[in-house]
Scaffold this motif. Structure first.
Motif, PDB file in Angstrom:
ATOM      1  N   ALA A 278       0.816  -1.211   0.000  1.00 46.15           N
ATOM      2  CA  ALA A 278       0.000   0.000   0.000  1.00 46.15           C
ATOM      3  C   ALA A 278       0.849   1.261   0.000  1.00 46.15           C
ATOM      4  CB  ALA A 278      -0.935   0.003   1.205  1.00 46.15           C
ATOM      5  N   ILE A 279       2.096   1.151   0.448  1.00 45.55           N
ATOM      6  CA  ILE A 279       2.976   2.323   0.452  1.00 45.55           C
ATOM      7  C   ILE A 279       3.085   2.915  -0.951  1.00 45.55           C
ATOM      8  CG2 ILE A 279       5.366   3.081   0.747  1.00 45.55           C
ATOM      9  CD1 ILE A 279       5.609   1.115   3.053  1.00 45.55           C
ATOM     10  N   PHE A 280       3.163   2.032  -1.957  1.00 43.32           N
ATOM     11  CA  PHE A 280       3.386   2.495  -3.323  1.00 43.32           C
ATOM     12  C   PHE A 280       2.093   2.916  -4.027  1.00 43.32           C
ATOM     13  CE2 PHE A 280       6.791  -0.627  -2.419  1.00 43.32           C
ATOM     14  CZ  PHE A 280       7.859   0.267  -2.421  1.00 43.32           C
ATOM     15  N   ILE A 281       0.975   2.858  -3.294  1.00 42.73           N
ATOM     16  CA  ILE A 281      -0.265   3.370  -3.867  1.00 42.73           C
ATOM     17  C   ILE A 281      -0.204   4.893  -3.961  1.00 42.73           C
ATOM     18  CG2 ILE A 281      -2.734   3.672  -3.412  1.00 42.73           C
ATOM     19  CD1 ILE A 281      -2.767   0.842  -2.300  1.00 42.73           C
ATOM     20  N   ALA A 282       0.463   5.499  -2.976  1.00 43.08           N
ATOM     21  CA  ALA A 282       0.623   6.951  -2.986  1.00 43.08           C
ATOM     22  C   ALA A 282       1.511   7.359  -4.162  1.00 43.08           C
ATOM     23  CB  ALA A 282       1.237   7.428  -1.672  1.00 43.08           C
TER      24      ALA A 282
ATOM     25  N   ALA B 236     -12.576   6.307 -15.587  1.00 38.39           N
ATOM     26  CA  ALA B 236     -11.249   6.650 -15.073  1.00 38.39           C
ATOM     27  C   ALA B 236     -11.312   7.705 -13.971  1.00 38.39           C
ATOM     28  CB  ALA B 236     -10.347   7.134 -16.212  1.00 38.39           C
ATOM     29  N   ASP B 237     -12.088   8.735 -14.185  1.00 41.10           N
ATOM     30  CA  ASP B 237     -12.177   9.796 -13.171  1.00 41.10           C
ATOM     31  C   ASP B 237     -12.731   9.265 -11.855  1.00 41.10           C
ATOM     32  OD1 ASP B 237     -11.172  11.641 -14.936  1.00 41.10           O
ATOM     33  OD2 ASP B 237     -13.134  12.419 -15.544  1.00 41.10           O
ATOM     34  N   THR B 238     -13.757   8.431 -11.947  1.00 39.71           N
ATOM     35  CA  THR B 238     -14.349   7.849 -10.742  1.00 39.71           C
ATOM     36  C   THR B 238     -13.341   6.965 -10.013  1.00 39.71           C
ATOM     37  OG1 THR B 238     -16.532   7.848 -11.793  1.00 39.71           O
ATOM     38  CG2 THR B 238     -16.242   6.453  -9.853  1.00 39.71           C
ATOM     39  N   PHE B 239     -12.588   6.181 -10.786  1.00 32.86           N
ATOM     40  CA  PHE B 239     -11.583   5.295 -10.185  1.00 32.86           C
ATOM     41  C   PHE B 239     -10.555   6.094  -9.402  1.00 32.86           C
ATOM     42  CE2 PHE B 239      -7.321   3.372 -10.703  1.00 32.86           C
ATOM     43  CZ  PHE B 239      -7.488   2.284  -9.873  1.00 32.86           C
ATOM     44  N   TRP B 240     -10.022   7.141  -9.991  1.00 32.29           N
ATOM     45  CA  TRP B 240      -8.983   7.915  -9.314  1.00 32.29           C
ATOM     46  C   TRP B 240      -9.531   8.709  -8.142  1.00 32.29           C
ATOM     47  CZ3 TRP B 240      -4.236   6.593  -9.779  1.00 32.29           C
ATOM     48  CH2 TRP B 240      -3.792   5.978 -10.952  1.00 32.29           C
ATOM     49  N   GLN B 241     -10.806   9.075  -8.186  1.00 27.96           N
ATOM     50  CA  GLN B 241     -11.406   9.776  -7.062  1.00 27.96           C
ATOM     51  C   GLN B 241     -11.632   8.867  -5.860  1.00 27.96           C
ATOM     52  OE1 GLN B 241     -15.004  11.492  -8.657  1.00 27.96           O
ATOM     53  NE2 GLN B 241     -13.912  13.003  -9.906  1.00 27.96           N
ATOM     54  N   LEU B 242     -11.970   7.603  -6.121  1.00 23.79           N
ATOM     55  CA  LEU B 242     -12.316   6.667  -5.052  1.00 23.79           C
ATOM     56  C   LEU B 242     -11.179   5.730  -4.665  1.00 23.79           C
ATOM     57  CD1 LEU B 242     -15.927   5.613  -6.148  1.00 23.79           C
ATOM     58  CD2 LEU B 242     -15.256   7.343  -4.464  1.00 23.79           C
ATOM     59  N   ARG B 243     -10.119   5.711  -5.448  1.00 27.97           N
ATOM     60  CA  ARG B 243      -9.044   4.731  -5.253  1.00 27.97           C
ATOM     61  C   ARG B 243      -8.456   4.781  -3.844  1.00 27.97           C
ATOM     62  NH1 ARG B 243      -3.175   4.857  -6.963  1.00 27.97           N
ATOM     63  NH2 ARG B 243      -2.555   2.697  -7.310  1.00 27.97           N
ATOM     64  N   LEU B 244      -8.106   5.964  -3.381  1.00 30.97           N
ATOM     65  CA  LEU B 244      -7.483   6.076  -2.067  1.00 30.97           C
ATOM     66  C   LEU B 244      -8.462   5.714  -0.954  1.00 30.97           C
ATOM     67  CD1 LEU B 244      -4.613   6.812  -1.268  1.00 30.97           C
ATOM     68  CD2 LEU B 244      -5.395   9.121  -0.725  1.00 30.97           C
ATOM     69  N   SER B 245      -9.717   6.109  -1.101  1.00 30.47           N
ATOM     70  CA  SER B 245     -10.724   5.785  -0.086  1.00 30.47           C
ATOM     71  C   SER B 245     -10.951   4.280   0.012  1.00 30.47           C
ATOM     72  CB  SER B 245     -12.043   6.486  -0.423  1.00 30.47           C
ATOM     73  OG  SER B 245     -11.894   7.885  -0.441  1.00 30.47           O
ATOM     74  N   LEU B 246     -11.053   3.613  -1.135  1.00 27.27           N
ATOM     75  CA  LEU B 246     -11.272   2.166  -1.140  1.00 27.27           C
ATOM     76  C   LEU B 246     -10.065   1.419  -0.584  1.00 27.27           C
ATOM     77  CD1 LEU B 246     -13.086   1.730  -4.582  1.00 27.27           C
ATOM     78  CD2 LEU B 246     -14.076   1.551  -2.292  1.00 27.27           C
ATOM     79  N   ASN B 247      -8.871   1.868  -0.919  1.00 23.72           N
ATOM     80  CA  ASN B 247      -7.670   1.231  -0.374  1.00 23.72           C
ATOM     81  C   ASN B 247      -7.569   1.451   1.130  1.00 23.72           C
ATOM     82  OD1 ASN B 247      -5.757  -0.090  -2.439  1.00 23.72           O
ATOM     83  ND2 ASN B 247      -6.387   1.776  -3.494  1.00 23.72           N
TER      84      ASN B 247
END
Length: 233
Positions: free
Chosen positions: A43-47, A191-202
């Motif tokens: 998860a560190i590399f998600i940022a 794509a926009d939805t994915f990047w908006q929710l990606r951090l919250s879901l992770n």
């Protein structure tokens, strides 16, 4: 949201460290400890700042993302394998381990093909053919490995805290993987939805995994199951 994600990451790492006390006394629960460790590291590399920083050190672009994806896939597979063992489902247990190994190798191979082809990666919507295949393969694997254990946990009675945390983890992974697959296949629409929710879901994935690990740790210490080393939820 980044601060919340960092807190979730720290909690997951702390639970993984706390679970090391069970490593020798409850060997059959080691997959949970390893899975939480992989979740925290991957998860560190998600940022983006961490991922881009690692990529700048190596010639191979996207290496941090590959390492993160493989670690997270293996972590999910280990959690599912543990659940399968709890329910004495040997076939499901083996299937989860096979997906961990074969899926990890498949991601490495497809990534290498994409790199060789000069694929441009980094953001969903800028993917070439091989990189698009990579995203879809990862999404399919994450969904496939979670569905069967989720069904078994949902049907099991009585309901325990461990079941709740695993179900939350599996549902979040399925949602995250499905959204990533949709964004990969149709970037204009998702794509926009994915990047908006990606951090919250992770963040939810990390907290659910930490909850499962902590619930198992407290159960072992509370009922004296350390002596037997029996797995459970």
């Amino acid at each position: 949201m980044e601060s919340v994600f960092a807190i979730a990451l720290a909690i997951t790492a702390a639970v993984a460290l706390a679970r090391l006390a069970l490593w020798c006394d409850a060997p059959r629960t080691r997959p949970i400890t390893v899975a939480l460790s992989l979740l925290a590291i991957g998860a560190i590399f998600i940022a983006p700042q961490w991922r881009d920083g690692v990529d700048s050190v190596f010639v191979t672009r996207g290496l941090a993302g590959l390492v993160s994806d493989v670690m997270l896939l293996v972590a999910v597979c280990l959690l599912c394998a543990h659940v399968a063992r709890v329910w004495d489902n040997e076939w499901l247990h083996r299937a989860a381990l096979v997906i961990a190994v074969a899926g990890g190798l498949a991601l490495v191979i497809v990534h290498a093909i994409a790199e060789h082809a000069g694929a441009r990666r980094g953001y969903t919507g800028q993917l070439s053919g091989p990189a698009m295949v990579y995203g879809i393969v990862l999404s399919v694997l994450l969904i496939a490995v979670n569905v069967a254990p989720l069904i078994t946990v949902a049907l099991a009675r009585p309901v325990t805290r461990g079941q709740f945390w695993f179900a939350a983890s599996a549902l979040t992974w399925i949602g995250l993987a499905g959204l990533r697959g949709a964004a990969t296949a149709d970037p204009d629409g998702f794509a926009d939805t994915f990047w908006q929710l990606r951090l919250s879901l992770n963040t939810l994935v990390l907290l659910a995994g930490a909850g499962l690990g902590l619930s198992d740790l407290r159960r072992k210490r509370g009922v004296g199951a350390v002596a037997t080393g029996q797995p459970g939820l």
